[in-house]
Design a protein around this motif. Structure first.
Motif, short mmCIF file in Angstrom:
data_model
loop_
_atom_site.label_atom_id
_atom_site.label_comp_id
_atom_site.label_asym_id
_atom_site.label_seq_id
_atom_site.Cartn_x
_atom_site.Cartn_y
_atom_site.Cartn_z
N UNK A 107 -3.87 46.53 20.00
CA UNK A 107 -4.70 45.32 20.00
C UNK A 107 -4.20 44.39 21.10
N UNK A 108 -5.14 43.69 21.73
CA UNK A 108 -4.76 42.71 22.75
C UNK A 108 -5.77 41.55 22.72
N UNK A 109 -5.52 40.47 23.48
CA UNK A 109 -6.47 39.35 23.48
C UNK A 109 -7.87 39.78 23.91
N UNK A 110 -8.86 39.26 23.21
CA UNK A 110 -10.26 39.53 23.52
C UNK A 110 -10.60 38.89 24.87
N UNK A 111 -11.04 39.67 25.85
CA UNK A 111 -11.36 39.08 27.17
C UNK A 111 -12.39 37.96 27.08
N UNK A 112 -13.29 38.05 26.10
CA UNK A 112 -14.33 37.02 25.97
C UNK A 112 -13.85 35.80 25.20
N UNK A 113 -12.80 35.95 24.42
CA UNK A 113 -12.25 34.84 23.64
C UNK A 113 -10.77 35.11 23.43
N UNK A 114 -9.92 34.81 24.41
CA UNK A 114 -8.50 35.22 24.36
C UNK A 114 -7.71 34.68 23.17
N UNK A 115 -8.24 33.68 22.48
CA UNK A 115 -7.52 33.19 21.30
C UNK A 115 -7.56 34.20 20.16
N UNK A 116 -8.49 35.15 20.23
CA UNK A 116 -8.62 36.19 19.22
C UNK A 116 -8.13 37.52 19.77
N UNK A 117 -7.81 38.43 18.85
CA UNK A 117 -7.39 39.76 19.26
C UNK A 117 -8.51 40.77 19.02
#
Length: 630
Positions: A107-117
């Motif tokens: 899992x890594x930061x969501x490119x569209x919303x980096x606050x989420x994984x």
């Protein structure tokens, strides 16, 4: 499992008859013992379990706790450990109660919303198929229970002596029992009372703050990374979809998590990144409240929720990599001139990060390595010089473990933006697989490990590495068996004869080797095994033919592969095997069709590979570590 050869057995055949030190075993440790083990953790218990198979050796294991361990701090049991557990007879039982780890999800930061994984990939836990056993997670106290059961059913009827704490020791320059150990009772009516035990050898398995290590003047050298992690075993409700799968989770700014599912279907462990700490923090980070660790985990897991219902156990640690310069008490200027008397193993000799599961797993290999060596020396099978190989072998492995673990710990502590791509992080994880699973160990040439002069005859059974099992057919009863699973933790050397292409009974190099093993005074079965015990009691010899089992005439197999055992001199027919047509062990393990001899140590490591015709070389190799008995 073989039994009835000493007469009909109607009780549990895993319970061996009491013998030697197991007959009228005293409740308290006697004043004189052959081996005193301090610490009933993984290293100490496996060493004791191995020594329990040597009836003539008086071994006692003491621990300052008042009773068995209830909450084990280690949870990961790597594949190499499962191979070892199979030799002690409990791998399958442990597998039934443990959690099987088959994949790792990233899992890594969501490119569209980096606050989420967001989940980005998954990899198979063993993409190369390096072992037939799984990676497990289970409370390691259960592993200690299985070793305790094995010991208590062994000829020596051994069990831990709880409530005895090590206080001090001294080593005399000579004498039959040169190590004098002072112990103190920690519980019960005798709490505080001291007693003295004299031993031939002492093994310190008493943890990272080992008193035995300090008593022999050894020091752990190394450093901490100044990076802290909180670890928790939790029962919780969560909408995180992969809570029952191993996960490596990178957040944008709150650190990383390594999630490990635990046994039982509900429990899981979180290693939570607490970040860098100042070198002058004076241990304050280790007092981090569990509520703060939970809050950090909840931030890393966004947008998912983590509702913790119960914390079974938690701790905070800094990644540290420390290693002793030697794992025994021999001073540097006396190396090679005197035998060691005191040894250290496990965390007493090396420490590393918890996340790769090497603390317990590597510690058990320390104890397994030393246990059979002590047994062989004390029973008169081998010279005392054999004991010097313990520190030489395991200290080198400890150094390799720390080097690899340092790389692994560094990768796990990096933020997501430290990698050029997610693929780089995933590849870093895959490169560590062999290390994490316990298969990096390769012992250097010594009196018990030959140079790999003839490695081309068995290209995947590497000299110095663990014997890599494969399936074969047992000729006598047409049962498929894993060849390596037939080797029990009974202290025996294994000699596997991979036959040439001739049929059983035809004149061939295999037949000639069989005659030599059966008749020559240089043979391990004749020159290095006492005449008054089973001829395969110290060297277990098996043959594997290239033909299908229906084409192996077991009546024509050389007698060396059909030993007579027990008081009734019954012929053992279960050492004759054939390759499987659809899964040929010769092809699978790179064994030359001309045949090969593969010699395997009691701790499952390949000691030598030789041509079938090399009887004199085999004799010379065995003579280096085995004393003549006839």
């Amino acid at each position: 499992m073989k039994y009835h050869h000493h007469g009909y057995v109607s009780h549990d055949p895993r319970i061996q008859p009491a013998a030697g030190a197991g007959i009228d075993r005293p409740e308290d440790p006697p004043d004189r013992v052959d081996v005193l083990i301090v610490g009933a953790g993984p290293a100490g218990m496996i060493a004791a379990a191995q020594l329990s198979q040597f009836p003539g050796v008086v071994t006692r294991i003491v621990d300052r706790r008042s009773s068995r361990l209830e909450i084990g701090l280690a949870d990961g049991m790597q594949k190499r450990s499962l191979e070892t557990f199979e030799a002690f007879g409990f791998a399958r039982r442990l597998m039934a109660e443990a959690c099987h780890v088959t994949e790792t999800l990233f899992w890594k930061p969501d490119p569209d919303n980096p606050a989420n994984i967001v989940r980005v990939s998954r990899v198979d836990e063993d993409p190369q198929g390096v072992s037939e056993f799984p990676h497990l997670t289970v409370n390691h106290a259960r592993v200690l229970d299985y070793f305790a059961e094995f010991m208590e059913r062994a000829p020596t009827r051994m069990k831990p002596d709880y409530g005895l704490e090590f206080k001090s020791l001294s080593v005399a320059p000579e004498g039959s029992h040169p190590v004098t150990v002072t112990l103190a009772h920690t519980a019960g009516e005798r709490a505080g009372q001291e007693r003295v035990v004299r031993a031939r050898y002492v093994l310190g398995c008493d943890g990272a703050h080992s008193s035995v290590r300090k008593a022999i003047g050894r020091t752990l050298h190394g450093e901490s990374s100044n990076h802290a992690w909180g670890v928790m075993d939790l029962l919780a409700n969560t909408d995180f979809p992969d809570i029952r799968t191993k996960c490596a989770i990178q957040s944008e700014s709150d650190g990383n998590i390594l999630l490990i599912p635990r046994e039982g279907g509900f429990l899981f462990r979180l290693y939570v990144d607490l970040g860098e700490v100042a070198p002058t923090h004076d241990g304050a980070i280790r007092r981090t409240p569990v509520e703060q660790i939970i809050e950090r985990a909840q931030r890393i897991l966004r947008p998912y929720t983590l509702n913790v219902r119960h914390v079974a156990w938690h701790s905070v640690y800094e990644v540290g990599h420390r290693l002793c310069e030697r794992f025994d008490d021999v001073p540097p200027d006396l190396v090679g001139t005197r035998a060691p008397r005191v040894f250290i193993a496990g965390d007493a000799s090396h420490t590393h990060s918890a996340k790769a599961g090497q603390g317990t797993n590597a510690s058990m290999q320390d104890g397994f390595n030393l246990g059979w060596k002590l047994g062989h020396v004390l029973e008169g099978r081998s010279p005392e010089s054999l004991l010097a190989t313990y520190s030489a072998e395991r200290q080198a492995i400890g150094r390799n473990l720390i080097d690899e673990d340092r790389k692994w710990a560094t990768q796990m502590a990096k933020g997501a933006d430290a990698f050029a791509s997610h693929a780089e992080f995933e590849q870093a994880y895959l490169r560590i697989t062999e290390f994490a699973q316990g298969f990096m160990t390769q012992y250097a040439p010594s009196m018990i490990t030959a140079p790999a002069k003839h490695q081309a005859l068995a290209t995947k059974l590497l000299v110095g590495k663990r014997f890599w099992s494969a399936e074969v057919m047992r000729v006598a009863d047409a049962n498929r068996q894993h060849l390596g699973h037939q080797a029990r933790a009974d202290g025996r050397w294994r000699i596997y004869v991979f036959a040439d292409s001739a049929r059983a009974g035809d004149e061939s190099p295999t037949a000639a080797l069989g005659r030599w093993l059966d008749e020559s005074p240089e043979s391990p079965l004749r020159g290095h095994t006492p005449a008054d015990i089973d001829e395969n009691a110290w060297f277990d010899v098996k043959v594997i033919y290239q033909q299908d089992h229906t084409n192996v005439d077991i009546g024509r197999v050389p007698r060396a592969f059909r030993p007579e055992v027990g008081p009734y001199r019954l012929t053992d027919l279960e050492n004759v095997y054939a390759a499987l047509p659809e899964d040929d062990i010769f092809a699978r393990r790179g064994i030359d069709r001309r045949g090969a001899i593969v010699v395997v140590r009691p701790d499952q490591y390949v000691a030598n590979v030789l041509p079938l015709e090399a009887m004199s070389d085999l004799a010379a190799f065995i003579q280096a570590f085995a004393l003549r008995q006839r």
